[in-house]
Design a protein around this motif. Structure first.
Motif, mmCIF file in Angstrom:
data_model
loop_
_atom_site.group_PDB
_atom_site.id
_atom_site.type_symbol
_atom_site.label_atom_id
_atom_site.label_comp_id
_atom_site.label_asym_id
_atom_site.label_seq_id
_atom_site.Cartn_x
_atom_site.Cartn_y
_atom_site.Cartn_z
ATOM 1 N N GLU A 191 0.575 -1.439 0.187
ATOM 2 C CA GLU A 191 0.336 0.042 -0.067
ATOM 3 C C GLU A 191 1.050 1.236 -0.007
ATOM 4 O OE1 GLU A 191 -2.713 -1.000 3.375
ATOM 5 O OE2 GLU A 191 -4.149 -1.736 2.586
ATOM 6 N N ARG A 192 2.542 1.542 1.418
ATOM 7 C CA ARG A 192 2.402 2.294 1.406
ATOM 8 C C ARG A 192 3.671 2.675 -0.531
ATOM 9 N NH1 ARG A 192 8.094 2.353 1.598
ATOM 10 N NH2 ARG A 192 8.077 0.481 2.437
ATOM 11 N N VAL A 193 3.752 1.794 -1.097
ATOM 12 C CA VAL A 193 4.462 1.415 -2.684
ATOM 13 C C VAL A 193 3.341 2.557 -3.130
ATOM 14 C CG1 VAL A 193 5.405 0.783 -5.172
ATOM 15 C CG2 VAL A 193 5.673 0.191 -2.464
ATOM 16 N N ILE A 194 2.228 1.361 -3.578
ATOM 17 C CA ILE A 194 0.915 2.333 -3.976
ATOM 18 C C ILE A 194 0.757 3.869 -4.048
ATOM 19 C CG2 ILE A 194 -1.983 1.623 -5.328
ATOM 20 C CD1 ILE A 194 0.168 -0.153 -6.544
ATOM 21 N N THR A 195 0.437 3.764 -2.482
ATOM 22 C CA THR A 195 0.121 5.306 -2.261
ATOM 23 C C THR A 195 0.488 6.430 -3.070
ATOM 24 O OG1 THR A 195 -0.936 4.016 -0.533
ATOM 25 C CG2 THR A 195 -0.607 6.403 -0.424
ATOM 26 N N THR A 196 2.853 6.117 -2.539
ATOM 27 C CA THR A 196 3.416 7.084 -3.390
ATOM 28 C C THR A 196 3.865 7.624 -4.465
ATOM 29 O OG1 THR A 196 4.300 6.592 -1.062
ATOM 30 C CG2 THR A 196 5.277 7.713 -3.077
ATOM 31 N N ASP A 197 3.894 6.662 -5.726
ATOM 32 C CA ASP A 197 3.533 6.583 -6.571
ATOM 33 C C ASP A 197 1.901 6.185 -7.170
ATOM 34 O OD1 ASP A 197 6.320 5.516 -5.398
ATOM 35 O OD2 ASP A 197 6.377 3.140 -6.776
ATOM 36 N N LEU A 198 1.429 5.651 -7.317
ATOM 37 C CA LEU A 198 0.254 6.108 -8.279
ATOM 38 C C LEU A 198 -0.716 6.942 -7.656
ATOM 39 C CD1 LEU A 198 -1.618 5.636 -10.392
ATOM 40 C CD2 LEU A 198 -2.096 3.361 -9.031
ATOM 41 N N THR A 199 -1.561 6.819 -5.737
ATOM 42 C CA THR A 199 -2.617 7.919 -5.241
ATOM 43 C C THR A 199 -1.405 9.364 -5.471
ATOM 44 O OG1 THR A 199 -2.722 5.842 -4.332
ATOM 45 C CG2 THR A 199 -3.843 8.022 -3.818
ATOM 46 N N SER A 200 -0.664 9.150 -5.028
ATOM 47 C CA SER A 200 0.011 10.745 -5.563
ATOM 48 C C SER A 200 -0.282 11.611 -6.683
ATOM 49 C CB SER A 200 0.896 11.034 -4.967
ATOM 50 O OG SER A 200 1.955 10.418 -5.515
ATOM 51 N N ALA A 201 -0.041 10.962 -7.947
ATOM 52 C CA ALA A 201 0.228 11.697 -8.987
ATOM 53 C C ALA A 201 -1.688 11.963 -9.220
ATOM 54 C CB ALA A 201 0.732 10.357 -10.497
ATOM 55 N N PHE A 202 -2.334 10.757 -8.755
ATOM 56 C CA PHE A 202 -4.478 11.302 -8.559
ATOM 57 C C PHE A 202 -4.052 12.803 -8.116
ATOM 58 C CE2 PHE A 202 -7.546 10.745 -6.046
ATOM 59 C CZ PHE A 202 -8.815 11.103 -7.713
ATOM 60 N N LEU A 203 -3.924 12.703 -7.119
ATOM 61 C CA LEU A 203 -3.942 13.619 -5.821
ATOM 62 C C LEU A 203 -3.040 14.987 -6.664
ATOM 63 C CD1 LEU A 203 -3.747 12.233 -2.553
ATOM 64 C CD2 LEU A 203 -5.800 12.302 -3.619
ATOM 65 N N VAL A 204 -1.864 14.961 -6.620
ATOM 66 C CA VAL A 204 -1.254 16.308 -7.296
ATOM 67 C C VAL A 204 -2.083 16.928 -8.472
ATOM 68 C CG1 VAL A 204 0.613 17.332 -7.281
ATOM 69 C CG2 VAL A 204 0.713 15.632 -6.106
ATOM 70 N N GLY A 205 -2.103 15.949 -9.363
ATOM 71 C CA GLY A 205 -3.219 15.693 -10.642
ATOM 72 C C GLY A 205 -4.217 16.763 -10.377
ATOM 73 N N ARG A 206 -4.796 16.174 -9.654
ATOM 74 C CA ARG A 206 -6.301 16.837 -9.366
ATOM 75 C C ARG A 206 -5.986 17.731 -9.291
ATOM 76 N NH1 ARG A 206 -10.704 13.521 -6.218
ATOM 77 N NH2 ARG A 206 -9.073 14.601 -4.417
ATOM 78 N N ALA A 207 -5.937 18.257 -8.187
ATOM 79 C CA ALA A 207 -5.487 19.773 -7.193
ATOM 80 C C ALA A 207 -4.784 20.842 -8.394
ATOM 81 C CB ALA A 207 -4.470 20.198 -6.365
ATOM 82 N N ALA A 208 -3.764 20.324 -9.583
ATOM 83 C CA ALA A 208 -3.311 21.547 -10.408
ATOM 84 C C ALA A 208 -4.437 20.668 -11.372
ATOM 85 C CB ALA A 208 -1.974 20.826 -10.669
ATOM 86 N N ALA A 209 -5.065 20.252 -11.843
ATOM 87 C CA ALA A 209 -5.733 20.331 -12.637
ATOM 88 C C ALA A 209 -7.006 21.361 -12.351
ATOM 89 C CB ALA A 209 -6.953 19.164 -12.563
ATOM 90 N N ARG A 210 -7.480 21.523 -10.848
ATOM 91 C CA ARG A 210 -8.727 22.878 -10.496
ATOM 92 C C ARG A 210 -7.958 24.042 -10.764
ATOM 93 N NH1 ARG A 210 -10.040 19.104 -5.579
ATOM 94 N NH2 ARG A 210 -11.466 17.559 -5.833
ATOM 95 N N PHE A 211 -7.307 24.074 -10.338
ATOM 96 C CA PHE A 211 -6.472 25.862 -11.536
ATOM 97 C C PHE A 211 -6.241 25.637 -13.022
ATOM 98 C CE2 PHE A 211 -5.623 25.498 -7.086
ATOM 99 C CZ PHE A 211 -5.900 26.866 -6.714
#
Length: 256
Positions: A113-133
């Motif tokens: 879960e640590r690898v999946i969260t760092t390598d995949l979920t983070s891209a979703f989180l940061v990508g979504r936050a950036a896309a909102r702007f």
């Protein structure tokens, strides 16, 4: 620098950029004219990276923001800080990632879960936050850093393989939802790159021989090999490129 690939006036955030590939990509974007925001978890190392990179550019071109890319609230605050204090975020490079080498039969769920969260979920989180702007402005570039392991597999790195394969498809999902709003989302999939973090593999005679034999170009990649493709995907030169994963691997993934 021709205008097609000139990034002057554009703000770029590169996650996991205090060292290694992320730091090299930050330098490449800054060389092309972008104002760059470095990111990492270790505040001291991040500040040192900012100081080092700043020495080669005019004042105000290099910034840093320490935040955890796996925490949604931190990500939201960090992207808002970039928008308010540096400039409109037009380029995001999702580079943050980790590795964990254990056979699947012995792999703890927590490490998976640590690898999946760092390598995949983070891209979703940061990508979504950036896309909102980005979406209200009708423009933006997101570059996800995948790996040849998005297409290949090796023993003992199952969570990394799963994460990078997922990141390749997340790139497509982002395109499906955001391309109509003027965003271009693509991925870079590096092969085996010679960095400080892979030096032990280069020094391993057996592994090094395998890499040289397996790679048609018969060499390791360098961080400089990633610079041009990153600048291209961040620039106006790639405005009709969307949802693609560019393999930069010396031909490794095209041979048996």
């Amino acid at each position: 620098m021709t205008s097609l690939f000139d990034l002057t006036g554009r703000t770029a955030l590169i996650t996991g950029s205090s060292r290694g590939i992320g730091n090299a990509l930050a330098r490449a974007l800054a060389d092309a004219g972008a104002t760059v925001v470095l990111n990492g978890m270790d505040a001291d190392r991040l500040k040192a990276a900012e100081t080092s990179l700043s020495a080669d550019f005019p004042p105000g071109r290099i910034h840093s923001c320490a935040f955890d890319v796996t925490k949604d609230a931190e990500v939201g605050r960090a992207v808002a800080w970039v928008e308010e204090n540096v400039g409109p975020l037009e380029i995001l490079v999702n580079n943050a990632g980790i590795q964990h080498r254990v056979a699947m039969l012995d792999l703890d769920v927590e490490d998976w879960e640590r690898v999946i969260t760092t390598d995949l979920t983070s891209a979703f989180l940061v990508g979504r936050a950036a896309a909102r702007f980005m979406i209200p402005r009708g423009r933006g570039k997101i570059i996800n850093i995948c790996s040849v392991q998005a297409d290949l597999a090796r023993p003992t790195i199952a969570p990394y393989i799963a994460a990078k394969g997922g990141l390749r498809n997340l790139t497509r999902a982002m395109t499906a939802e955001w391309a109509a709003s003027g965003l271009q989302i693509n991925a870079i999939a590096p092969g085996y790159i010679h960095t400080d973090m892979t030096q032990n593999l280069v020094d391993d005679e057996q592994f090094n021989s395998w890499i040289l034999g397996r790679t048609p170009a018969h060499r390791w990649g360098t961080v400089q090999d990633l610079a041009g493709p990153a600048v291209w995907l961040a620039s106006s030169g790639s405005d009709f490129v969307n949802g693609q994963t560019i393999f930069i691997d010396g031909g490794m993934t095209v041979v048996v």
